[in-house]
Design a protein around this motif. Structure first.
Motif, PDB file in Angstrom:
ATOM      1  N   GLU A 236       0.779  -1.250  -0.281  1.00 37.43           N
ATOM      2  CA  GLU A 236      -0.043   0.240  -0.028  1.00 37.43           C
ATOM      3  C   GLU A 236       0.803   1.294  -0.037  1.00 37.43           C
ATOM      4  O   GLU A 236       0.331   2.386  -0.164  1.00 37.43           O
ATOM      5  CB  GLU A 236      -0.918   0.039   1.173  1.00 37.43           C
ATOM      6  CG  GLU A 236      -0.205   0.113   2.437  1.00 37.43           C
ATOM      7  CD  GLU A 236      -1.355   0.196   3.792  1.00 37.43           C
ATOM      8  OE1 GLU A 236      -0.935   0.098   4.832  1.00 37.43           O
ATOM      9  OE2 GLU A 236      -2.440   0.316   3.509  1.00 37.43           O
ATOM     10  N   TYR A 237       2.053   1.210   0.279  1.00 41.43           N
ATOM     11  CA  TYR A 237       3.044   2.461   0.212  1.00 41.43           C
ATOM     12  C   TYR A 237       4.070   2.352  -0.953  1.00 41.43           C
ATOM     13  O   TYR A 237       4.670   3.171  -0.998  1.00 41.43           O
ATOM     14  CB  TYR A 237       3.806   2.423   1.472  1.00 41.43           C
ATOM     15  CG  TYR A 237       3.068   3.096   2.397  1.00 41.43           C
ATOM     16  CD1 TYR A 237       3.025   4.587   2.768  1.00 41.43           C
ATOM     17  CD2 TYR A 237       2.317   2.336   3.661  1.00 41.43           C
ATOM     18  CE1 TYR A 237       2.473   4.936   3.800  1.00 41.43           C
ATOM     19  CE2 TYR A 237       1.690   2.557   4.701  1.00 41.43           C
ATOM     20  CZ  TYR A 237       1.772   4.136   4.732  1.00 41.43           C
ATOM     21  OH  TYR A 237       1.051   4.614   5.695  1.00 41.43           O
ATOM     22  N   THR A 238       3.764   1.534  -1.895  1.00 37.87           N
ATOM     23  CA  THR A 238       4.677   0.948  -2.974  1.00 37.87           C
ATOM     24  C   THR A 238       3.830   1.047  -4.404  1.00 37.87           C
ATOM     25  O   THR A 238       3.239   0.133  -4.521  1.00 37.87           O
ATOM     26  CB  THR A 238       5.690   0.111  -2.918  1.00 37.87           C
ATOM     27  OG1 THR A 238       6.292   0.291  -1.574  1.00 37.87           O
ATOM     28  CG2 THR A 238       6.898   0.059  -3.881  1.00 37.87           C
ATOM     29  N   VAL A 239       3.942   1.926  -5.205  1.00 39.40           N
ATOM     30  CA  VAL A 239       3.430   1.858  -6.352  1.00 39.40           C
ATOM     31  C   VAL A 239       4.561   1.378  -7.554  1.00 39.40           C
ATOM     32  O   VAL A 239       5.769   2.058  -7.759  1.00 39.40           O
ATOM     33  CB  VAL A 239       2.808   3.232  -7.054  1.00 39.40           C
ATOM     34  CG1 VAL A 239       2.167   3.006  -8.423  1.00 39.40           C
ATOM     35  CG2 VAL A 239       1.373   3.580  -5.956  1.00 39.40           C
ATOM     36  N   THR A 240       4.335   0.271  -8.164  1.00 35.35           N
ATOM     37  CA  THR A 240       5.123  -0.099  -9.344  1.00 35.35           C
ATOM     38  C   THR A 240       4.615   0.092 -10.966  1.00 35.35           C
ATOM     39  O   THR A 240       5.209  -0.700 -11.772  1.00 35.35           O
ATOM     40  CB  THR A 240       5.666  -1.606  -8.840  1.00 35.35           C
ATOM     41  OG1 THR A 240       4.399  -2.386  -9.068  1.00 35.35           O
ATOM     42  CG2 THR A 240       6.213  -1.489  -7.610  1.00 35.35           C
ATOM     43  N   GLY A 241       3.553   0.667 -10.996  1.00 36.53           N
ATOM     44  CA  GLY A 241       2.819   0.841 -12.417  1.00 36.53           C
ATOM     45  C   GLY A 241       1.481   1.149 -12.467  1.00 36.53           C
ATOM     46  O   GLY A 241       0.974   1.393 -11.286  1.00 36.53           O
ATOM     47  N   LEU A 242       1.099   1.080 -13.510  1.00 40.02           N
ATOM     48  CA  LEU A 242      -0.484   0.883 -13.570  1.00 40.02           C
ATOM     49  C   LEU A 242      -1.039   0.008 -14.599  1.00 40.02           C
ATOM     50  O   LEU A 242      -0.121  -0.505 -15.687  1.00 40.02           O
ATOM     51  CB  LEU A 242      -0.842   2.273 -13.921  1.00 40.02           C
ATOM     52  CG  LEU A 242      -0.250   3.237 -15.080  1.00 40.02           C
ATOM     53  CD1 LEU A 242      -1.017   2.416 -16.459  1.00 40.02           C
ATOM     54  CD2 LEU A 242      -0.694   4.677 -14.895  1.00 40.02           C
ATOM     55  N   GLN A 243      -2.226  -0.036 -14.783  1.00 40.58           N
ATOM     56  CA  GLN A 243      -3.128  -0.609 -15.741  1.00 40.58           C
ATOM     57  C   GLN A 243      -4.078   0.273 -16.582  1.00 40.58           C
ATOM     58  O   GLN A 243      -4.549   1.160 -15.811  1.00 40.58           O
ATOM     59  CB  GLN A 243      -3.749  -1.861 -15.372  1.00 40.58           C
ATOM     60  CG  GLN A 243      -2.751  -3.064 -14.837  1.00 40.58           C
ATOM     61  CD  GLN A 243      -3.709  -4.350 -14.157  1.00 40.58           C
ATOM     62  OE1 GLN A 243      -4.956  -4.095 -14.028  1.00 40.58           O
ATOM     63  NE2 GLN A 243      -3.057  -5.415 -14.268  1.00 40.58           N
ATOM     64  N   TYR A 244      -4.110   0.092 -17.865  1.00 34.15           N
ATOM     65  CA  TYR A 244      -5.002   0.811 -18.648  1.00 34.15           C
ATOM     66  C   TYR A 244      -5.741  -0.103 -19.691  1.00 34.15           C
ATOM     67  O   TYR A 244      -5.064  -1.183 -19.994  1.00 34.15           O
ATOM     68  CB  TYR A 244      -4.306   1.948 -19.179  1.00 34.15           C
ATOM     69  CG  TYR A 244      -3.290   1.727 -20.354  1.00 34.15           C
ATOM     70  CD1 TYR A 244      -4.019   1.846 -21.761  1.00 34.15           C
ATOM     71  CD2 TYR A 244      -2.100   1.426 -20.533  1.00 34.15           C
ATOM     72  CE1 TYR A 244      -3.373   1.708 -22.703  1.00 34.15           C
ATOM     73  CE2 TYR A 244      -1.226   1.162 -21.275  1.00 34.15           C
ATOM     74  CZ  TYR A 244      -1.842   1.252 -22.643  1.00 34.15           C
ATOM     75  OH  TYR A 244      -1.066   1.043 -23.866  1.00 34.15           O
ATOM     76  N   LYS A 245      -6.694   0.497 -20.099  1.00 29.64           N
ATOM     77  CA  LYS A 245      -7.356  -0.356 -21.363  1.00 29.64           C
ATOM     78  C   LYS A 245      -7.219   0.479 -22.627  1.00 29.64           C
ATOM     79  O   LYS A 245      -7.332   1.812 -22.662  1.00 29.64           O
ATOM     80  CB  LYS A 245      -9.075  -0.440 -21.043  1.00 29.64           C
ATOM     81  CG  LYS A 245      -9.120  -1.554 -19.909  1.00 29.64           C
ATOM     82  CD  LYS A 245     -10.676  -1.554 -19.698  1.00 29.64           C
ATOM     83  CE  LYS A 245     -11.240  -2.658 -18.507  1.00 29.64           C
ATOM     84  NZ  LYS A 245     -12.500  -2.814 -18.329  1.00 29.64           N
ATOM     85  N   ASP A 246      -6.701  -0.023 -23.496  1.00 34.37           N
ATOM     86  CA  ASP A 246      -6.423   0.562 -24.978  1.00 34.37           C
ATOM     87  C   ASP A 246      -7.939   0.569 -25.752  1.00 34.37           C
ATOM     88  O   ASP A 246      -8.811   0.275 -25.214  1.00 34.37           O
ATOM     89  CB  ASP A 246      -5.357  -0.219 -25.563  1.00 34.37           C
ATOM     90  CG  ASP A 246      -5.911  -1.751 -25.925  1.00 34.37           C
ATOM     91  OD1 ASP A 246      -7.025  -2.137 -26.033  1.00 34.37           O
ATOM     92  OD2 ASP A 246      -4.978  -2.532 -26.394  1.00 34.37           O
TER      93      ASP A 246
END
Length: 595
Positions: A236-246
């Motif tokens: 919860e304290y570490t963001v390593t990227g994201l997801q998106y919809k193309d």
């Protein structure tokens, strides 16, 4: 149940039961060391759900049991990671292509040329709501003493329910940010006789047009029709990227060292706003595009917790309701909602303020929206004589705060209101009658508290003031137009809201933080998605300036702390924007334009 819906639910369920829980467990075991780092390294092929079960988007109980917007049905599944269709790596991913998005992406790439920077835009065109913004920037850095006084002044204008530390830091650095944008990158300004210069043409579309080829030349990977919907977490304290919809609705996971959220507010999402706003949402007539609260929900995956208080940014009244809006761009909306000569009555059929207060020195334009919202209901009253005056160019205010300055003399810009009368006459909030008494009866048929007799007396008193009597609220005689020429009209008034106040908590480096100020590693936010700038009342001059400053701060911090680079002390360039235009000699460069 159709096949498409079943596949979506199956993917969500799979992500809940197997994919995400395993990733979460691994993330929690590593939390002790990861929390101490400024940014997380990119990982390959794993997504974290955040601390807690993500819930099922679109279920009958909404997101009950989820830390993401409990009580919200979340039909788009924002904040709920899915099994990706493909995975790739990048250094920086920016959500949104408004001014905040462009500045964050371009400055990150400029300071770290070898890095891979991706900018995602969920619409099919660039610029977002910056396309409609008027201007942005405090054009000179302030001294610490002046910055302290300026930040206190800004806080006072907003009832002190803001973060003076953020205002103070922005005041210290705002000139550098403006130099980078308007001088180094040549975003054109224009002077229209307003207190501050505006984007050329009076709107930010010119800025986006100028920045787009420069971003492409720098190597920023710009992707349209790409809606980010979930963060990838180590914990919860570490963001390593994201997801998106193309554009093909495929889920793409981008593992990254830093994510910048510049996705705007939430005023286009009425269902979500009902859970976050402290106003009657039915009186909110949303403007802009794509301000759906996506970024706000994504940060709720992390230790940030619930996004902060959401209030409404608006200048004047507008005709219509949330469920049956009018048209902000129509001349009738400009006429009945924005003029000092308008007359408003409330749910009792009586006036409640001097409608020209924004004309009086010391009263901001932004107070009008809150005055209207303070009434249970409000109505703008006009007659045939008003229509004739508007058509003759007798108006005082344009539809935006500064566009009045671009339309001088007024007689050259008559308001075209006749067609709008026909267009909106069938709306439930539109009333027409041959006498004031009959108009009052028509309103009273819908509004049980509306007293026709008091309404008639109110109009009689207003007409007496137009003939020279003292006005009850002290409205200047030049703005009091008599109501005496049938037909008579009324439209229900709401507030034209162009964004929300409040949202994502940040620090002086634009890092997203938890409630105690601890940063979320690898996560930044910019612009009106962030909290700390406005509260009950929009103080003016924050939208574009905040986006510019936040993104400059975020880019510099992430380059040094996430990408291992260094920031050139002369990152803003050698030329001061105030040296490019002789008009700056005659204005106060410490303030901010409308934004």
């Amino acid at each position: 149940m159709d096949k498409q819906k079943t596949e979506k639910e199956n993917r969500i369920e799979m992500s809940r039961r197997s994919f995400l829980k395993g990733s979460l467990t691994a993330g929690m075991l590593a939390a002790g060391g990861a929390m101490l780092t400024a940014c997380s390294p990119a990982t390959t092929g794993s997504a974290g759900a955040g601390a807690g079960d993500a819930g099922t988007a679109g279920s009958g109980d909404g997101n009950a049991g989820s830390r993401i917007a409990p009580g919200y049905a979340n039909p788009d599944g924002i904040g709920i990671p899915l099994q990706p269709d493909r995975t790739e790596d990048a250094d920086v991913v920016v959500i949104g292509s408004g001014m905040g998005g462009f500045v964050a992406a371009m400055l990150s790439k400029e300071l770290s040329p070898e890095s891979r920077v991706i900018m995602l835009e969920k619409n099919g065109f660039l610029g977002g709501n910056t396309n409609f913004a008027e201007g942005g920037g405090g054009f000179a850095n302030l001294s610490p003493a002046d910055a302290r006084m300026k930040s206190l002044s800004e806080c006072a204008a907003r009832n002190y329910v803001v973060d003076p530390q953020l205002f103070y830091t922005m005041c210290l650095e705002q000139g550098d940010c403006s130099d980078w944008l308007f001088a180094k990158h040549k975003v054109p300004l224009a002077f229209y006789g307003s207190p501050q210069p505006l984007y050329e043409g009076g709107h930010g579309a010119s800025a986006i047009k100028t920045l787009t080829p420069q971003a492409e030349a720098l190597g920023v990977d710009i992707r349209l029709d790409s809606r980010a919907f979930a963060l990838v977490l180590g914990d919860e304290y570490t963001v390593t990227g994201l997801q998106y919809k193309d554009g093909d609705d495929k889920v793409v996971q981008v593992n990254a060292k830093a994510v910048v959220i510049a996705s705007g507010g939430m005023n286009n999402n009425s269902d979500l706003l009902k859970l976050y706003a402290n106003q009657d949402v039915n009186k909110i007539i949303p403007l802009g595009i794509g301000q759906d609260g996506d970024g706000h929900l994504m940060v709720e995956q992390t230790a940030h917790g619930k996004s902060l208080l959401q209030t409404i940014d608006g200048f004047f009244a507008g005709m219509g309701t949330n469920s049956e809006p009018g048209d902000f761009n129509s001349d009738l909306n400009t006429a009945v909602g924005f003029q000092f000569s308008d007359i408003f009555v409330n749910q009792y059929g009586v006036r409640f303020y001097d409608e020209s207060v924004s004309f009086i020195k010391g009263f901001g334009l932004t107070a009008i929206s809150q005055i209207i919202l303070a009434q249970a209901q409000a109505f703008s009253i006009f007659d045939e004589s008003y229509l004739r005056k508007w058509e003759a160019g007798e108006w005082q205010n344009g539809k935006n705060g500064y566009d009045s300055a671009t339309k001088l003399p007024r007689s050259d810009y008559p308001l075209q209101v006749r067609e709008d009368l026909e267009k909106f006459s069938s709306m439930s909030w539109f009333y027409q009658a041959d006498s004031i008494e009959e108009l009052g009866k028509a309103i009273a048929a819908d509004v049980g508290t509306f007293v026709v007799e008091d309404f008639v007396k109110t109009v009689e008193a207003y007409n007496a003031a137009a003939a020279g009597a003292e006005d009850e609220f002290g409205k200047p005689a030049e703005f009091i137009w008599p109501l005496g020429t049938p037909p008579f009209y009324a439209v229900k008034a709401g507030v034209n809201a162009y964004n929300t106040n409040g949202g994502i908590r940040i620090n002086r480096s634009a890092q997203v933080t938890d409630a105690k100020g601890k940063p979320i590693s690898g996560l930044y936010a910019s612009g009106i998605a962030t909290a700390g700038w406005d509260s009950q009342t929009y103080g003016g001059g924050t939208n574009q300036p905040v986006a510019i400053w936040c993104s400059c701060a975020a880019a510099r911090h992430l380059v040094e702390n996430c990408l291992g680079g260094t920031v050139d002390p002369n990152w803003m360039g050698d030329v001061h924007v105030t040296d490019l235009y002789e008009e700056f000699a005659n204005i106060d460069t410490s303030g901010n334009p409308l934004g």
